[in-house]
Design an enzyme around this catalytic site. Structure first.
Site, PDB file in Angstrom:
ATOM      1  N   TYR A 111      79.766 -31.929 -46.736  1.00  0.00           N
ATOM      2  CA  TYR A 111      81.090 -31.697 -46.143  1.00  0.00           C
ATOM      3  C   TYR A 111      82.240 -31.658 -47.154  1.00  0.00           C
ATOM      4  O   TYR A 111      83.388 -31.419 -46.777  1.00  0.00           O
ATOM      5  CB  TYR A 111      81.374 -32.757 -45.078  1.00  0.00           C
ATOM      6  CG  TYR A 111      80.349 -32.744 -43.958  1.00  0.00           C
ATOM      7  CD1 TYR A 111      80.250 -31.646 -43.105  1.00  0.00           C
ATOM      8  CD2 TYR A 111      79.463 -33.804 -43.781  1.00  0.00           C
ATOM      9  CE1 TYR A 111      79.295 -31.608 -42.093  1.00  0.00           C
ATOM     10  CE2 TYR A 111      78.506 -33.780 -42.763  1.00  0.00           C
ATOM     11  CZ  TYR A 111      78.429 -32.686 -41.936  1.00  0.00           C
ATOM     12  OH  TYR A 111      77.489 -32.642 -40.933  1.00  0.00           O
ATOM     13  N   PRO A 132      83.136 -36.488 -33.291  1.00  0.00           N
ATOM     14  CA  PRO A 132      82.662 -37.707 -33.944  1.00  0.00           C
ATOM     15  C   PRO A 132      82.368 -37.544 -35.433  1.00  0.00           C
ATOM     16  O   PRO A 132      81.815 -36.524 -35.859  1.00  0.00           O
ATOM     17  CB  PRO A 132      81.374 -38.055 -33.184  1.00  0.00           C
ATOM     18  CG  PRO A 132      80.983 -36.823 -32.463  1.00  0.00           C
ATOM     19  CD  PRO A 132      82.256 -36.077 -32.186  1.00  0.00           C
ATOM     20  N   ASN A 133      82.775 -38.556 -36.164  1.00  0.00           N
ATOM     21  CA  ASN A 133      82.534 -38.699 -37.612  1.00  0.00           C
ATOM     22  C   ASN A 133      83.366 -37.760 -38.474  1.00  0.00           C
ATOM     23  O   ASN A 133      83.294 -37.829 -39.701  1.00  0.00           O
ATOM     24  CB  ASN A 133      81.029 -38.540 -37.937  1.00  0.00           C
ATOM     25  CG  ASN A 133      80.196 -39.551 -37.170  1.00  0.00           C
ATOM     26  OD1 ASN A 133      80.464 -40.742 -37.246  1.00  0.00           O
ATOM     27  ND2 ASN A 133      79.232 -39.086 -36.409  1.00  0.00           N
ATOM     28  N   GLU A 139      84.546 -22.343 -31.629  1.00  0.00           N
ATOM     29  CA  GLU A 139      83.680 -23.408 -32.159  1.00  0.00           C
ATOM     30  C   GLU A 139      83.632 -23.283 -33.675  1.00  0.00           C
ATOM     31  O   GLU A 139      83.381 -22.191 -34.187  1.00  0.00           O
ATOM     32  CB  GLU A 139      82.277 -23.227 -31.565  1.00  0.00           C
ATOM     33  CG  GLU A 139      81.233 -24.161 -32.158  1.00  0.00           C
ATOM     34  CD  GLU A 139      79.829 -23.891 -31.600  1.00  0.00           C
ATOM     35  OE1 GLU A 139      79.680 -23.141 -30.606  1.00  0.00           O
ATOM     36  OE2 GLU A 139      78.881 -24.435 -32.181  1.00  0.00           O
ATOM     37  N   ARG A 159      70.437 -25.794 -41.727  1.00  0.00           N
ATOM     38  CA  ARG A 159      70.129 -27.227 -41.746  1.00  0.00           C
ATOM     39  C   ARG A 159      68.962 -27.552 -40.799  1.00  0.00           C
ATOM     40  O   ARG A 159      68.222 -26.654 -40.413  1.00  0.00           O
ATOM     41  CB  ARG A 159      71.406 -28.021 -41.427  1.00  0.00           C
ATOM     42  CG  ARG A 159      72.511 -27.749 -42.444  1.00  0.00           C
ATOM     43  CD  ARG A 159      73.767 -28.543 -42.159  1.00  0.00           C
ATOM     44  NE  ARG A 159      73.518 -29.978 -42.228  1.00  0.00           N
ATOM     45  CZ  ARG A 159      74.372 -30.904 -41.766  1.00  0.00           C
ATOM     46  NH1 ARG A 159      75.524 -30.520 -41.219  1.00  0.00           N
ATOM     47  NH2 ARG A 159      74.082 -32.182 -41.860  1.00  0.00           N
ATOM     48  N   ARG A 219      82.133 -39.036 -45.994  1.00  0.00           N
ATOM     49  CA  ARG A 219      80.745 -38.936 -45.517  1.00  0.00           C
ATOM     50  C   ARG A 219      80.021 -37.758 -46.178  1.00  0.00           C
ATOM     51  O   ARG A 219      80.632 -36.704 -46.397  1.00  0.00           O
ATOM     52  CB  ARG A 219      80.708 -38.782 -43.982  1.00  0.00           C
ATOM     53  CG  ARG A 219      81.016 -37.390 -43.490  1.00  0.00           C
ATOM     54  CD  ARG A 219      81.042 -37.240 -41.982  1.00  0.00           C
ATOM     55  NE  ARG A 219      79.774 -36.963 -41.384  1.00  0.00           N
ATOM     56  CZ  ARG A 219      79.596 -36.127 -40.340  1.00  0.00           C
ATOM     57  NH1 ARG A 219      80.633 -35.504 -39.795  1.00  0.00           N
ATOM     58  NH2 ARG A 219      78.412 -35.936 -39.832  1.00  0.00           N
ATOM     59  N   ALA A 258      78.378 -33.707 -33.733  1.00  0.00           N
ATOM     60  CA  ALA A 258      77.015 -33.751 -33.175  1.00  0.00           C
ATOM     61  C   ALA A 258      76.992 -33.501 -31.663  1.00  0.00           C
ATOM     62  O   ALA A 258      75.942 -33.110 -31.125  1.00  0.00           O
ATOM     63  CB  ALA A 258      76.374 -35.091 -33.500  1.00  0.00           C
ATOM     64  N   HIS A 304      75.513 -30.245 -30.192  1.00  0.00           N
ATOM     65  CA  HIS A 304      74.093 -30.023 -29.933  1.00  0.00           C
ATOM     66  C   HIS A 304      73.604 -30.725 -28.667  1.00  0.00           C
ATOM     67  O   HIS A 304      72.460 -30.546 -28.275  1.00  0.00           O
ATOM     68  CB  HIS A 304      73.283 -30.507 -31.144  1.00  0.00           C
ATOM     69  CG  HIS A 304      73.871 -30.070 -32.450  1.00  0.00           C
ATOM     70  ND1 HIS A 304      73.978 -28.747 -32.813  1.00  0.00           N
ATOM     71  CD2 HIS A 304      74.458 -30.779 -33.467  1.00  0.00           C
ATOM     72  CE1 HIS A 304      74.571 -28.662 -34.005  1.00  0.00           C
ATOM     73  NE2 HIS A 304      74.881 -29.875 -34.414  1.00  0.00           N
ATOM     74  N   ASN A 309      85.733 -28.533 -33.421  1.00  0.00           N
ATOM     75  CA  ASN A 309      84.518 -28.971 -34.108  1.00  0.00           C
ATOM     76  C   ASN A 309      84.034 -30.197 -33.344  1.00  0.00           C
ATOM     77  O   ASN A 309      84.585 -31.289 -33.496  1.00  0.00           O
ATOM     78  CB  ASN A 309      84.796 -29.304 -35.579  1.00  0.00           C
ATOM     79  CG  ASN A 309      83.502 -29.603 -36.335  1.00  0.00           C
ATOM     80  OD1 ASN A 309      82.454 -29.828 -35.729  1.00  0.00           O
ATOM     81  ND2 ASN A 309      83.577 -29.608 -37.657  1.00  0.00           N
ATOM     82  N   HIS A 321      82.251 -25.100 -37.501  1.00  0.00           N
ATOM     83  CA  HIS A 321      81.477 -26.085 -38.262  1.00  0.00           C
ATOM     84  C   HIS A 321      81.782 -25.905 -39.728  1.00  0.00           C
ATOM     85  O   HIS A 321      81.885 -24.773 -40.211  1.00  0.00           O
ATOM     86  CB  HIS A 321      79.973 -25.914 -38.013  1.00  0.00           C
ATOM     87  CG  HIS A 321      79.633 -26.085 -36.576  1.00  0.00           C
ATOM     88  ND1 HIS A 321      79.628 -27.315 -35.966  1.00  0.00           N
ATOM     89  CD2 HIS A 321      79.368 -25.176 -35.621  1.00  0.00           C
ATOM     90  CE1 HIS A 321      79.351 -27.152 -34.683  1.00  0.00           C
ATOM     91  NE2 HIS A 321      79.194 -25.861 -34.442  1.00  0.00           N
TER      92      HIS A 321
HETATM   93  C1  DQA Z   1      79.270 -30.289 -38.069  1.00  0.00           C
HETATM   94  C2  DQA Z   1      77.771 -30.003 -37.969  1.00  0.00           C
HETATM   95  C3  DQA Z   1      77.123 -30.937 -36.963  1.00  0.00           C
HETATM   96  O1  DQA Z   1      75.731 -30.654 -36.870  1.00  0.00           O
HETATM   97  C4  DQA Z   1      77.304 -32.371 -37.408  1.00  0.00           C
HETATM   98  O2  DQA Z   1      76.756 -33.253 -36.439  1.00  0.00           O
HETATM   99  C5  DQA Z   1      78.709 -32.725 -37.702  1.00  0.00           C
HETATM  100  C6  DQA Z   1      79.545 -31.752 -38.409  1.00  0.00           C
HETATM  101  C7  DQA Z   1      79.950 -29.430 -39.166  1.00  0.00           C
HETATM  102  O3  DQA Z   1      81.174 -29.344 -39.131  1.00  0.00           O
HETATM  103  O4  DQA Z   1      79.269 -28.876 -40.035  1.00  0.00           O
HETATM  104  O5  DQA Z   1      79.168 -33.836 -37.459  1.00  0.00           O
HETATM  105  O6  DQA Z   1      79.878 -29.964 -36.836  1.00  0.00           O
END
Ligand code: DQA
Length: 144
Positions: A22, A9-10, A94, A103, A17, A73, A76, A70, A96
């Site tokens: 990022y 997501p996102n 995994e 963070r 964003r 969120a 978590h 990736n 990020h």
């Molecule tokens: C993320 C870190 C996550 O905590 C966050 O919710 C994201 C992006 C990262 O790539 O740093 O959406 O996975």
């Protein structure tokens, strides 16, 4: 060699964003660079939905050489994604973009890390390339 990148997501809004976290570059632009760097198949999938991510893990999880995930969120929160990773045979890395450990505390815990082969975080978009390199290295490691 076949590697799948799955973004949660996102992550479709990378470059737009929270640029201070990022970065400014779109994922499509970065992916094009990755595809010129590597001659093998680099499949890409992004979804904002937990179920669609699980379906994609099931689809790619038995005949790809590696999956770079990736989960955004969902990292978590999602026991369902952790279970999906445990249900497949392809190794999952995994990743990020940000260093989640620097963070907010809620981002320090990952539901999926115990199910993954390894974790790469904090190198910006280069985290994805590092994960691909890890998959290539594992594939060529005859000592295991
Ligand atoms: C993320 C870190 C996550 O905590 C966050 O919710 C994201 C992006 C990262 O790539 O740093 O959406 O996975």
């Amino acid at each position: 060699m076949k590697i799948a990148i799955i973004n949660g997501p996102n992550l479709n809004l990378i470059g737009v964003r929270e640029r201070n976290i990022y970065g400014q570059r779109s994922f499509d632009d970065y992916l094009a660079e990755l595809r010129t760097r590597y001659a093998f198949e680099l499949h890409y999938f992004q979804s904002n939905s937990e179920g669609a991510i699980i379906d994609e893990l099931h689809r790619t999880g038995f005949d790809y050489d590696g999956i770079v995930l990736n989960a955004g969120a969902y990292t978590h929160t999602s026991l369902a994604i952790a279970d999906a990773i445990r249900s497949i045979t392809t190794p999952v890395i995994e990743v990020h973009i940000s260093n989640v450990h620097k963070r907010e505390e809620i981002r320090h815990h990952s539901m999926i890390s115990p199910a993954c082969t390894g974790v790469i975080a904090g190198f910006g978009l280069d985290s994805y390339r590092l994960a691909i390199e890890a998959i290539i290295a594992m594939k060529h490691d005859n000592t295991k």
